[in-house]
Motif scaffolding. Structure first.
Motif, PDB file in Angstrom:
ATOM      1  N   ALA A 218      28.939  31.966  13.222  1.00 20.13           N
ATOM      2  CA  ALA A 218      28.391  32.940  14.283  1.00 20.13           C
ATOM      3  C   ALA A 218      26.825  32.457  14.275  1.00 20.13           C
ATOM      4  O   ALA A 218      26.145  32.102  15.559  1.00 20.13           O
ATOM      5  N   LEU A 219      25.858  32.098  13.379  1.00 23.75           N
ATOM      6  CA  LEU A 219      24.725  31.790  13.258  1.00 23.75           C
ATOM      7  C   LEU A 219      24.557  30.455  13.667  1.00 23.75           C
ATOM      8  O   LEU A 219      23.606  29.853  14.200  1.00 23.75           O
ATOM      9  N   SER A 220      25.501  29.477  13.548  1.00 20.71           N
ATOM     10  CA  SER A 220      25.311  28.225  13.339  1.00 20.71           C
ATOM     11  C   SER A 220      25.825  27.335  14.775  1.00 20.71           C
ATOM     12  O   SER A 220      25.673  26.410  15.045  1.00 20.71           O
ATOM     13  N   ALA A 221      26.930  28.316  15.562  1.00 23.66           N
ATOM     14  CA  ALA A 221      27.476  27.874  16.612  1.00 23.66           C
ATOM     15  C   ALA A 221      26.603  27.328  17.642  1.00 23.66           C
ATOM     16  O   ALA A 221      26.794  26.469  18.129  1.00 23.66           O
ATOM     17  N   PRO A 222      25.509  28.039  18.183  1.00 24.27           N
ATOM     18  CA  PRO A 222      24.678  27.134  18.973  1.00 24.27           C
ATOM     19  C   PRO A 222      24.075  25.934  18.587  1.00 24.27           C
ATOM     20  O   PRO A 222      24.105  25.002  19.353  1.00 24.27           O
ATOM     21  N   ALA A 223      23.729  25.576  17.363  1.00 26.77           N
ATOM     22  CA  ALA A 223      23.294  24.330  16.974  1.00 26.77           C
ATOM     23  C   ALA A 223      24.386  23.363  17.011  1.00 26.77           C
ATOM     24  O   ALA A 223      24.610  22.179  17.276  1.00 26.77           O
TER      25      ALA A 223
ATOM     26  N   PHE B   4      51.360  32.291  13.315  1.00 26.43           N
ATOM     27  CA  PHE B   4      50.216  33.292  13.522  1.00 26.43           C
ATOM     28  C   PHE B   4      49.021  32.223  13.571  1.00 26.43           C
ATOM     29  O   PHE B   4      48.097  32.448  14.416  1.00 26.43           O
ATOM     30  N   GLU B   5      49.055  31.349  12.666  1.00 25.53           N
ATOM     31  CA  GLU B   5      47.849  30.211  12.571  1.00 25.53           C
ATOM     32  C   GLU B   5      47.666  29.580  14.012  1.00 25.53           C
ATOM     33  O   GLU B   5      46.730  29.506  14.735  1.00 25.53           O
ATOM     34  N   GLN B   6      48.863  29.166  14.560  1.00 23.47           N
ATOM     35  CA  GLN B   6      49.054  28.386  16.090  1.00 23.47           C
ATOM     36  C   GLN B   6      48.464  29.266  17.091  1.00 23.47           C
ATOM     37  O   GLN B   6      47.746  28.860  17.851  1.00 23.47           O
ATOM     38  N   LYS B   7      48.948  30.560  16.929  1.00 21.54           N
ATOM     39  CA  LYS B   7      48.386  31.525  17.963  1.00 21.54           C
ATOM     40  C   LYS B   7      46.782  31.837  17.856  1.00 21.54           C
ATOM     41  O   LYS B   7      46.188  31.978  18.873  1.00 21.54           O
ATOM     42  N   ALA B   8      46.421  31.862  16.449  1.00 24.09           N
ATOM     43  CA  ALA B   8      45.064  31.971  16.217  1.00 24.09           C
ATOM     44  C   ALA B   8      44.346  31.033  16.689  1.00 24.09           C
ATOM     45  O   ALA B   8      43.256  31.306  17.401  1.00 24.09           O
ATOM     46  N   PHE B   9      44.858  29.467  16.825  1.00 30.22           N
ATOM     47  CA  PHE B   9      44.093  28.684  17.087  1.00 30.22           C
ATOM     48  C   PHE B   9      43.751  28.632  18.575  1.00 30.22           C
ATOM     49  O   PHE B   9      42.871  28.030  19.059  1.00 30.22           O
ATOM     50  N   ALA B  10      44.860  29.046  19.198  1.00 28.17           N
ATOM     51  CA  ALA B  10      44.907  29.183  20.920  1.00 28.17           C
ATOM     52  C   ALA B  10      43.654  30.061  21.200  1.00 28.17           C
ATOM     53  O   ALA B  10      42.800  29.738  21.960  1.00 28.17           O
ATOM     54  N   ILE B  11      43.527  31.194  20.319  1.00 29.04           N
ATOM     55  CA  ILE B  11      42.479  32.000  20.577  1.00 29.04           C
ATOM     56  C   ILE B  11      40.949  31.513  20.333  1.00 29.04           C
ATOM     57  O   ILE B  11      40.028  31.755  21.225  1.00 29.04           O
ATOM     58  N   PHE B  12      40.924  30.862  19.034  1.00 25.67           N
ATOM     59  CA  PHE B  12      39.635  30.150  18.825  1.00 25.67           C
ATOM     60  C   PHE B  12      39.402  29.040  19.929  1.00 25.67           C
ATOM     61  O   PHE B  12      38.111  28.997  20.169  1.00 25.67           O
ATOM     62  N   ARG B  13      40.299  28.324  20.556  1.00 35.81           N
ATOM     63  CA  ARG B  13      40.117  27.262  21.167  1.00 35.81           C
ATOM     64  C   ARG B  13      39.563  27.877  22.792  1.00 35.81           C
ATOM     65  O   ARG B  13      38.614  27.461  23.143  1.00 35.81           O
ATOM     66  N   ASP B  14      40.029  29.122  23.161  1.00 29.98           N
ATOM     67  CA  ASP B  14      39.694  29.727  24.278  1.00 29.98           C
ATOM     68  C   ASP B  14      38.400  30.419  24.056  1.00 29.98           C
ATOM     69  O   ASP B  14      37.283  30.539  24.953  1.00 29.98           O
TER      70      ASP B  14
ATOM     71  N   GLY C  93      35.890  29.096  21.796  1.00 25.84           N
ATOM     72  CA  GLY C  93      34.721  28.120  21.915  1.00 25.84           C
ATOM     73  C   GLY C  93      33.882  27.994  23.396  1.00 25.84           C
ATOM     74  O   GLY C  93      32.589  28.185  22.949  1.00 25.84           O
ATOM     75  N   PRO C  94      34.405  27.852  24.411  1.00 22.18           N
ATOM     76  CA  PRO C  94      33.282  27.707  25.541  1.00 22.18           C
ATOM     77  C   PRO C  94      32.561  29.204  25.646  1.00 22.18           C
ATOM     78  O   PRO C  94      31.308  29.043  26.209  1.00 22.18           O
ATOM     79  N   THR C  95      33.214  30.151  25.389  1.00 24.91           N
ATOM     80  CA  THR C  95      32.334  31.526  25.520  1.00 24.91           C
ATOM     81  C   THR C  95      30.992  31.228  24.396  1.00 24.91           C
ATOM     82  O   THR C  95      29.943  31.930  24.978  1.00 24.91           O
ATOM     83  N   MET C  96      31.120  30.658  23.382  1.00 24.56           N
ATOM     84  CA  MET C  96      29.903  30.327  22.448  1.00 24.56           C
ATOM     85  C   MET C  96      29.419  29.238  22.662  1.00 24.56           C
ATOM     86  O   MET C  96      28.735  28.589  21.740  1.00 24.56           O
ATOM     87  N   GLY C  97      29.460  28.299  23.883  1.00 24.81           N
ATOM     88  CA  GLY C  97      29.000  27.120  24.036  1.00 24.81           C
ATOM     89  C   GLY C  97      29.435  25.937  23.309  1.00 24.81           C
ATOM     90  O   GLY C  97      28.658  25.071  22.844  1.00 24.81           O
ATOM     91  N   MET C  98      30.489  26.007  22.607  1.00 23.84           N
ATOM     92  CA  MET C  98      31.233  25.365  21.754  1.00 23.84           C
ATOM     93  C   MET C  98      32.451  24.347  22.648  1.00 23.84           C
ATOM     94  O   MET C  98      33.204  25.244  23.095  1.00 23.84           O
ATOM     95  N   ALA C  99      32.781  23.228  22.362  1.00 22.47           N
ATOM     96  CA  ALA C  99      33.962  22.608  22.842  1.00 22.47           C
ATOM     97  C   ALA C  99      35.028  23.155  21.999  1.00 22.47           C
ATOM     98  O   ALA C  99      35.008  23.687  20.842  1.00 22.47           O
ATOM     99  N   PRO C 100      36.320  23.835  22.719  1.00 18.99           N
ATOM    100  CA  PRO C 100      37.468  24.207  22.156  1.00 18.99           C
ATOM    101  C   PRO C 100      37.916  23.845  20.849  1.00 18.99           C
ATOM    102  O   PRO C 100      38.134  24.615  19.932  1.00 18.99           O
ATOM    103  N   LEU C 101      38.369  22.462  20.852  1.00  8.14           N
ATOM    104  CA  LEU C 101      38.645  22.036  19.620  1.00  8.14           C
ATOM    105  C   LEU C 101      37.452  22.010  18.277  1.00  8.14           C
ATOM    106  O   LEU C 101      38.110  22.035  17.124  1.00  8.14           O
TER     107      LEU C 101
END
Length: 137
Positions: free
Chosen positions: A19-24, A79-89, A91-99
Motif C-alpha cells: 500500500a505504501l509503495s504502490a505509487p512508486a 480461489f487464487e485465480q479469482k483473487a488474481f482477477a480482483i487484484f488485476r482490476d 491495479g489501475p485504481t491504485m495507478g499500477m498496471a494490472p499484471l
C-alpha cells in the motif's frame, strides 16, 4: 498460535508495504532518489485507501465464499485465480498496471487460506479480515 500470529503479521506487513509503495511502483519515472518518504506501517492514507477500496471488500467476499463449505473444502487454485482477477482490476485504481498488481499480491491468496484455516473467525467481519491481513488498525 505463534505461527498464526507470525503469519498474520507477515501478511499485514506485506499489504502495508504494498500500500505504501504502490505509487512508486506504478510510475517507472520515479527513481530511487524520488522514492516516497518513509512512512509508518501502522496505517496512513495509502493503507486506508486500500482498506476502503471496493476491490479489497470484493476479496473479503471472495474469501468468505471460498470457505462457505468449510476450510477442508476450499478450492485453493480456484480461489487464487479469482483473487488474481480482483487484484488485476484493483491495479489501475491504485495507478499500477494490472499484471504488476497481481504479481505484487500473488502470495496473499494462499496466505489468507492459511490464516483462515488457523482462525475461521477472521471471516466473521470485514474488520476481522482487515486486522488479520493489514494488521491492527
Amino acid at each position: 498460535m505463534i505461527a498464526s500470529t507470525r503469519q498474520r503479521l507477515a501478511t499485514g506487513a506485506l499489504f502495508a508495504f504494498l500500500a505504501l509503495s504502490a505509487p512508486a511502483l506504478a510510475h517507472p519515472a520515479h527513481s530511487k532518489a524520488a522514492a516516497p518518504a518513509a512512512a509508518s506501517l501502522q496505517g496512513g492514507q495509502e493503507q486506508q485507501a486500500w482498506i476502503n477500496d471496493p476491490h479489497m471488500h470484493a476479496f473479503y467476499d471472495l474469501s468468505r465464499e471460498a470457505f462457505a463449505n468449510g476450510p477442508a473444502k476450499v478450492d485453493v487454485d480456484g480461489f487464487e485465480q479469482k483473487a488474481f482477477a480482483i487484484f488485476r482490476d484493483f491495479g489501475p485504481t491504485m495507478g499500477m498496471a494490472p499484471l504488476k498488481m497481481q504479481d505484487h499480491l500473488k502470495l496473499i491468496p494462499r496466505q489468507v487460506v492459511q490464516i483462515v484455516r488457523e482462525d475461521p473467525k477472521v471471516l466473521d467481519s470485514y474488520a476481522n479480515f482487515v486486522a488479520a491481513t493489514f494488521g491492527p488498525q
